[in-house]
Design an enzyme around this catalytic site. Sequence first.
Site, PDB file in Angstrom:
ATOM      1  CG  ASN A   7     -76.115  13.661 -97.085  1.00 62.44           C
ATOM      2  OD1 ASN A   7     -76.644  14.776 -97.038  1.00 62.44           O
ATOM      3  ND2 ASN A   7     -75.703  13.029 -96.006  1.00 62.44           N
ATOM      4  CE  LYS A  14     -70.471  13.569 -95.702  1.00 58.82           C
ATOM      5  NZ  LYS A  14     -71.254  13.689 -94.523  1.00 58.82           N
ATOM      6  NE  ARG A  64     -79.597  13.342 -93.962  1.00 61.78           N
ATOM      7  CZ  ARG A  64     -78.832  14.043 -93.140  1.00 61.78           C
ATOM      8  NH1 ARG A  64     -77.686  14.521 -93.561  1.00 61.78           N
ATOM      9  NH2 ARG A  64     -79.198  14.262 -91.907  1.00 61.78           N
ATOM     10  CG  HIS A 153     -79.602  11.300 -86.061  1.00 61.37           C
ATOM     11  ND1 HIS A 153     -79.231  11.551 -84.763  1.00 61.37           N
ATOM     12  CD2 HIS A 153     -78.660  11.868 -86.829  1.00 61.37           C
ATOM     13  CE1 HIS A 153     -78.118  12.246 -84.740  1.00 61.37           C
ATOM     14  NE2 HIS A 153     -77.750  12.461 -85.997  1.00 61.37           N
ATOM     15  CG  LEU A 182     -74.777   7.260 -78.614  1.00 59.52           C
ATOM     16  CD1 LEU A 182     -74.165   6.538 -77.421  1.00 59.52           C
ATOM     17  CD2 LEU A 182     -75.698   8.377 -78.150  1.00 59.52           C
ATOM     18  N   GLY A 185     -73.556  14.365 -83.742  1.00 63.37           N
ATOM     19  CA  GLY A 185     -74.937  14.580 -83.313  1.00 63.37           C
ATOM     20  C   GLY A 185     -75.378  13.297 -82.626  1.00 63.37           C
ATOM     21  NE  ARG A 214     -75.874  19.622 -83.432  1.00 65.63           N
ATOM     22  CZ  ARG A 214     -76.280  18.623 -84.201  1.00 65.63           C
ATOM     23  NH1 ARG A 214     -77.316  17.884 -83.856  1.00 65.63           N
ATOM     24  NH2 ARG A 214     -75.656  18.365 -85.330  1.00 65.63           N
ATOM     25  CB  ILE A 305     -69.772   7.774 -79.545  1.00 65.07           C
ATOM     26  CG1 ILE A 305     -69.005   9.077 -79.776  1.00 65.07           C
ATOM     27  CG2 ILE A 305     -69.691   7.334 -78.095  1.00 65.07           C
ATOM     28  CD1 ILE A 305     -69.577  10.294 -79.053  1.00 65.07           C
ATOM     29  CD  GLU A 307     -71.258   2.438 -86.355  1.00 58.99           C
ATOM     30  OE1 GLU A 307     -70.233   2.219 -87.019  1.00 58.99           O
ATOM     31  OE2 GLU A 307     -72.235   3.071 -86.793  1.00 58.99           O
ATOM     32  CG  ASN A 308     -66.001   2.971 -83.888  1.00 54.96           C
ATOM     33  OD1 ASN A 308     -65.737   1.907 -84.415  1.00 54.96           O
ATOM     34  ND2 ASN A 308     -66.578   3.970 -84.537  1.00 54.96           N
ATOM     35  CD  GLU A 337     -77.662   8.553 -91.351  1.00 52.65           C
ATOM     36  OE1 GLU A 337     -76.431   8.536 -91.125  1.00 52.65           O
ATOM     37  OE2 GLU A 337     -78.389   9.521 -91.093  1.00 52.65           O
TER      38      GLU A 337
HETATM   39  P1  ADP Z   1     -70.876  12.317 -87.466  1.00 55.18           P
HETATM   40  O1  ADP Z   1     -72.009  12.371 -86.481  1.00 55.18           O
HETATM   41  O2  ADP Z   1     -70.322  13.661 -87.807  1.00 55.18           O
HETATM   42  O3  ADP Z   1     -71.139  11.401 -88.634  1.00 55.18           O
HETATM   43  P2  ADP Z   1     -69.344  10.166 -86.228  1.00 55.18           P
HETATM   44  O4  ADP Z   1     -70.530   9.260 -86.300  1.00 55.18           O
HETATM   45  O5  ADP Z   1     -68.091   9.719 -86.900  1.00 55.18           O
HETATM   46  O6  ADP Z   1     -69.659  11.646 -86.683  1.00 55.18           O
HETATM   47  O7  ADP Z   1     -69.037  10.372 -84.680  1.00 55.18           O
HETATM   48  C1  ADP Z   1     -67.993  11.161 -84.203  1.00 55.18           C
HETATM   49  C2  ADP Z   1     -67.652  10.691 -82.791  1.00 55.18           C
HETATM   50  O8  ADP Z   1     -67.392   9.287 -82.828  1.00 55.18           O
HETATM   51  C3  ADP Z   1     -66.429  11.349 -82.212  1.00 55.18           C
HETATM   52  O9  ADP Z   1     -66.654  11.669 -80.859  1.00 55.18           O
HETATM   53  C4  ADP Z   1     -65.329  10.295 -82.331  1.00 55.18           C
HETATM   54  O10 ADP Z   1     -64.452  10.351 -81.260  1.00 55.18           O
HETATM   55  C5  ADP Z   1     -66.110   9.005 -82.329  1.00 55.18           C
HETATM   56  N1  ADP Z   1     -65.488   8.007 -83.231  1.00 55.18           N
HETATM   57  C6  ADP Z   1     -65.634   7.948 -84.578  1.00 55.18           C
HETATM   58  N2  ADP Z   1     -64.911   6.913 -85.096  1.00 55.18           N
HETATM   59  C7  ADP Z   1     -64.291   6.331 -84.051  1.00 55.18           C
HETATM   60  C8  ADP Z   1     -63.400   5.205 -83.906  1.00 55.18           C
HETATM   61  N3  ADP Z   1     -62.998   4.492 -84.968  1.00 55.18           N
HETATM   62  N4  ADP Z   1     -62.974   4.883 -82.684  1.00 55.18           N
HETATM   63  C9  ADP Z   1     -63.370   5.576 -81.617  1.00 55.18           C
HETATM   64  N5  ADP Z   1     -64.196   6.650 -81.669  1.00 55.18           N
HETATM   65  C10 ADP Z   1     -64.654   7.015 -82.850  1.00 55.18           C
END
Ligand code: ADP
Length: 351
Positions: A7, A14, A64, A153, A182, A185, A214, A305, A307-308, A337
């Site tokens: 990527n 990456k 990618r 995505h 989420l 992006g 954004r 967001i 996932e977590n 991905e």
């Molecule tokens: P990107 O889109 O740059 O790959 P991510 O998928 O890591 O970024 O998403 C970033 C968002 O996800 C941020 O708003 C962050 O707060 C949230 N996030 C990422 N990891 C965690 C976690 N382990 N626990 C809670 N929120 C998380």
Amino acid sequence: MNILVINSGSSSIKYKFFKMPEENLISKGVIEHIGEKGSSIKDHYRGLKIILEGINHVDAVGHRVVHGGEKFRDPVLIDKSVIRKIRECSTLAPLHNPANLAGILSCKKLLPGIKQAAVFDTAFYQTIPDYAYIYGLPYDYYRKFGIRKYGFHGTSHEYVANEAAGILGKPLKALKVITCHLGNGCSVTAIDKGRPIDTSMGFTPLEGLVMGTRCGDIDPSLVTYLMRKKRFNISQIDGILNKESGLKGISGFSNDMRQLNKKLKEGNARARLAIDIFVYRVKKYIGAYTLVMDGCDALVFTGGIGENQKEVRKKICLGMFSALKKKPEVLIVPTDEELMIARRAYRLAKI
Ligand code: ADP
């Protein structure tokens, strides 16, 4: 067969290295600060050379590529004509495609004779019907300049939709799925019987949901209004919409959902507002796509967001499906991905 997934961004590469078809991750890493002032890594060629010094026996490479325009519906093995077409698509993604190409061209030099595949973020969406991808603009702009919804995505949405079908023990072709990626992006995609029928990102990844920085959907007149009112030039307004808006712009302090939740608990009103707007926009898209597909069997969350952030997921789902005859299964599926790209590259390279 060992597949190297690359990527390649403007200043970073990456990588993940897989043993296929077992899907075992052998190693992964990132090279950063490529071409930046003071960096010892002057270009992508040198960055890739460092990566290749650390791994052995590359049988094929999967790249990618962000934008395939209307030229690519599927992943392809890279030859001269593919390189030319990716270059042509650079007008649609001037920040991304040239960086992706730098990775491809460096790989060709460093791994001569090794098969290389390009996997496009936009390809998954080529089944979206014209009434969903044509904007309400003069039609000639589509014909002359390729102005339409492309969606992004795609690799992530495709991966998690397939995983969700696997979890539910049903073929994706038998399901109506809404996938929510989420992260920083953010995008939502409606997948009806295995084919995406709409997605929230558009001509660029700016459309749709409110994201980290954004703005997502806004009244387009705001662009000209702000340019007149604040005398912004093109790059200033571009910077505001892409880098100073979204969660960061609304809250006034952070694009990171973790920080916003922390401040929300301390009673910060702007953090609450930013989260409420974020949640409301996701709800609207899920609602619209559920209606368009006449139902939803599975609602899938992924990305940092998705996932977590349990609280955010809960807010999105709150009161959502009471009107439906059958409620969707809500699933959390970590995205991968790179594994999806490895699968695609493996399928092309093993022939
Ligand atoms: P990107 O889109 O740059 O790959 P991510 O998928 O890591 O970024 O998403 C970033 C968002 O996800 C941020 O708003 C962050 O707060 C949230 N996030 C990422 N990891 C965690 C976690 N382990 N626990 C809670 N929120 C998380």
